[in-house]
Scaffold this active site. Sequence first.
Site, PDB file in Angstrom:
ATOM      1  N   LYS A   1      -7.277   1.832  -2.362  1.00  0.00           N
ATOM      2  CA  LYS A   1      -6.769   1.369  -1.051  1.00  0.00           C
ATOM      3  C   LYS A   1      -6.839   2.479   0.010  1.00  0.00           C
ATOM      4  CE  LYS A   1      -4.596  -1.007   2.116  1.00  0.00           C
ATOM      5  NZ  LYS A   1      -5.132  -2.166   2.820  1.00  0.00           N
TER       6      LYS A   1
ATOM      7  N   LYS B   1       0.775   5.292   8.176  1.00  0.00           N
ATOM      8  CA  LYS B   1       1.290   5.569   6.829  1.00  0.00           C
ATOM      9  C   LYS B   1       0.139   5.669   5.823  1.00  0.00           C
ATOM     10  CE  LYS B   1       2.077   2.026   4.628  1.00  0.00           C
ATOM     11  NZ  LYS B   1       1.374   1.096   3.751  1.00  0.00           N
TER      12      LYS B   1
ATOM     13  N   SER C   1       0.875  -1.186   0.000  1.00  0.00           N
ATOM     14  CA  SER C   1       0.000   0.000   0.000  1.00  0.00           C
ATOM     15  C   SER C   1       0.905   1.226   0.000  1.00  0.00           C
ATOM     16  CB  SER C   1      -0.872   0.028   1.257  1.00  0.00           C
ATOM     17  OG  SER C   1      -1.596  -1.161   1.388  1.00  0.00           O
TER      18      SER C   1
HETATM   19  P1  NAD Z   1       5.637  -6.179   7.362  1.00  0.00           P
HETATM   20  O1  NAD Z   1       6.387  -5.032   7.901  1.00  0.00           O
HETATM   21  O2  NAD Z   1       5.192  -7.296   8.259  1.00  0.00           O
HETATM   22  O3  NAD Z   1       6.472  -6.873   6.163  1.00  0.00           O
HETATM   23  C1  NAD Z   1       7.286  -6.190   5.237  1.00  0.00           C
HETATM   24  C2  NAD Z   1       8.436  -7.112   4.844  1.00  0.00           C
HETATM   25  O4  NAD Z   1       9.231  -6.450   3.841  1.00  0.00           O
HETATM   26  C3  NAD Z   1       9.390  -7.420   6.012  1.00  0.00           C
HETATM   27  O5  NAD Z   1       9.554  -8.832   6.125  1.00  0.00           O
HETATM   28  C4  NAD Z   1      10.703  -6.724   5.624  1.00  0.00           C
HETATM   29  O6  NAD Z   1      11.853  -7.422   6.070  1.00  0.00           O
HETATM   30  C5  NAD Z   1      10.589  -6.744   4.114  1.00  0.00           C
HETATM   31  N1  NAD Z   1      11.419  -5.714   3.460  1.00  0.00           N
HETATM   32  C6  NAD Z   1      11.462  -4.385   3.725  1.00  0.00           C
HETATM   33  N2  NAD Z   1      12.318  -3.769   2.881  1.00  0.00           N
HETATM   34  C7  NAD Z   1      12.820  -4.742   2.068  1.00  0.00           C
HETATM   35  C8  NAD Z   1      13.752  -4.740   0.996  1.00  0.00           C
HETATM   36  N3  NAD Z   1      14.353  -3.611   0.601  1.00  0.00           N
HETATM   37  N4  NAD Z   1      14.033  -5.924   0.384  1.00  0.00           N
HETATM   38  C9  NAD Z   1      13.452  -7.074   0.804  1.00  0.00           C
HETATM   39  N5  NAD Z   1      12.553  -7.144   1.813  1.00  0.00           N
HETATM   40  C10 NAD Z   1      12.253  -5.985   2.436  1.00  0.00           C
HETATM   41  O7  NAD Z   1       4.380  -5.560   6.599  1.00  0.00           O
HETATM   42  P2  NAD Z   1       2.982  -6.261   6.216  1.00  0.00           P
HETATM   43  O8  NAD Z   1       2.038  -6.134   7.365  1.00  0.00           O
HETATM   44  O9  NAD Z   1       3.245  -7.592   5.594  1.00  0.00           O
HETATM   45  O10 NAD Z   1       2.480  -5.213   5.106  1.00  0.00           O
HETATM   46  C11 NAD Z   1       3.056  -5.124   3.811  1.00  0.00           C
HETATM   47  C12 NAD Z   1       2.238  -4.129   2.997  1.00  0.00           C
HETATM   48  O11 NAD Z   1       0.876  -4.576   2.923  1.00  0.00           O
HETATM   49  C13 NAD Z   1       2.206  -2.715   3.618  1.00  0.00           C
HETATM   50  O12 NAD Z   1       2.224  -1.749   2.603  1.00  0.00           O
HETATM   51  C14 NAD Z   1       0.875  -2.713   4.364  1.00  0.00           C
HETATM   52  O13 NAD Z   1       0.365  -1.403   4.513  1.00  0.00           O
HETATM   53  C15 NAD Z   1       0.013  -3.588   3.464  1.00  0.00           C
HETATM   54  N6  NAD Z   1      -1.093  -4.281   4.123  1.00  0.00           N
HETATM   55  C16 NAD Z   1      -0.916  -4.909   5.346  1.00  0.00           C
HETATM   56  C17 NAD Z   1      -2.013  -5.559   5.934  1.00  0.00           C
HETATM   57  C18 NAD Z   1      -1.894  -6.250   7.289  1.00  0.00           C
HETATM   58  O14 NAD Z   1      -2.945  -6.629   7.851  1.00  0.00           O
HETATM   59  N7  NAD Z   1      -0.711  -6.456   7.829  1.00  0.00           N
HETATM   60  C19 NAD Z   1      -3.258  -5.600   5.285  1.00  0.00           C
HETATM   61  C20 NAD Z   1      -3.371  -4.997   4.036  1.00  0.00           C
HETATM   62  C21 NAD Z   1      -2.290  -4.340   3.459  1.00  0.00           C
END
Ligand code: NAD
Length: 304
Positions: A179, A247, A104
């Site tokens: 979104k 965010k 997102s």
């Molecule tokens: P998170 O922080 O749990 O996971 C992000 C992952 O990306 C981490 O494992 C991190 O190590 C990895 N990462 C970061 N920078 C990196 C890079 N340069 N190279 C490789 N890996 C890298 O986040 P999440 O909760 O999984 O959310 C991910 C996205 O989905 C976000 O944009 C969030 O807003 C969106 N989202 C989350 C949810 C939820 O319920 N958690 C629901 C809908 C949407």
Amino acid sequence: MTTTSNNSHPEKIGFIGLGIMGRRMARNLLKAGFSLSVHDLNREPVEELLTLGAADAGSVAGAAKANIVITMLPDTPDVEAVVLGEGGLASEMQPGSILIDMSSISPTATQAMAQELAARGIEMLDAPVSGGFQGAENATLSIMVGGKADVLERCRPVLEAMGKTISHIGGHGAGQVCKICNQVAVAINIQAVAEALTLAKKNGVDPAKVRTALLGGFAQSRALDLHGQRFLEGNYAAGFRVTLQRKDLRLALENGSATGTVLPATALIQQLYGVLDATGRANLDNSALALLLQEMSGVQVAST
Ligand code: NAD
């Protein structure tokens, strides 16, 4: 446990970002039989996916060898670094391949990246999701897609392995606009549920009974169902972290400012998320709005 992939699909997929959401979505791609290579800065989820049949991409450039690359990263700068940085997807992906960014992030940054990739013959879809980690786990996500219709059709089987509702919203960035609209509605809804159940408790009325009654009427919502249950249990473990919701609301407020849209309730809730952040609670679930309200009202909704 080992899930054997039969690799029955022609598309080879690279997956970058195996956090709360990405690791579950990657598992579902393997279950659906896709050939998958994975990459994350954190080794632990990579190791888990390897035991389930994924290959280790080793780097962003390694993941870029696939026909379709999926990114599921926290914020706009993370996606920009992976796409436009040195050794990034823009320089490493082959012409004719497709980037599906399911993070997102900013709609305008998305449009700029799509343009940059198009100049190199690489297609892009923005495909952010809603449904939480439960939706990611059960492959029932709602996926909001921006980009070309024919590119979406090629990617549809991939998206269908992770989600139940696939909506083509419009051109590049339209999925991300959808979104932020979703996040505005969700955040206000969580605050509404928190206020309703706190009010019940302050009146000496059982908030569990109120939640059940409300689930059968006009106030029914997924926030009431899932987050209402969290409030009754006092469970604020993420889930969807305060930082990420903050965010998303920042993106919504920036967009509101740029488009001349007034978002008063969103602005208020963003301030409350700021309080959670300032008091060391940025890694709690976004439903921790209820904690603040209970503190301010001098009451605890959970019975224990
Ligand atoms: P998170 O922080 O749990 O996971 C992000 C992952 O990306 C981490 O494992 C991190 O190590 C990895 N990462 C970061 N920078 C990196 C890079 N340069 N190279 C490789 N890996 C890298 O986040 P999440 O909760 O999984 O959310 C991910 C996205 O989905 C976000 O944009 C969030 O807003 C969106 N989202 C989350 C949810 C939820 O319920 N958690 C629901 C809908 C949407």
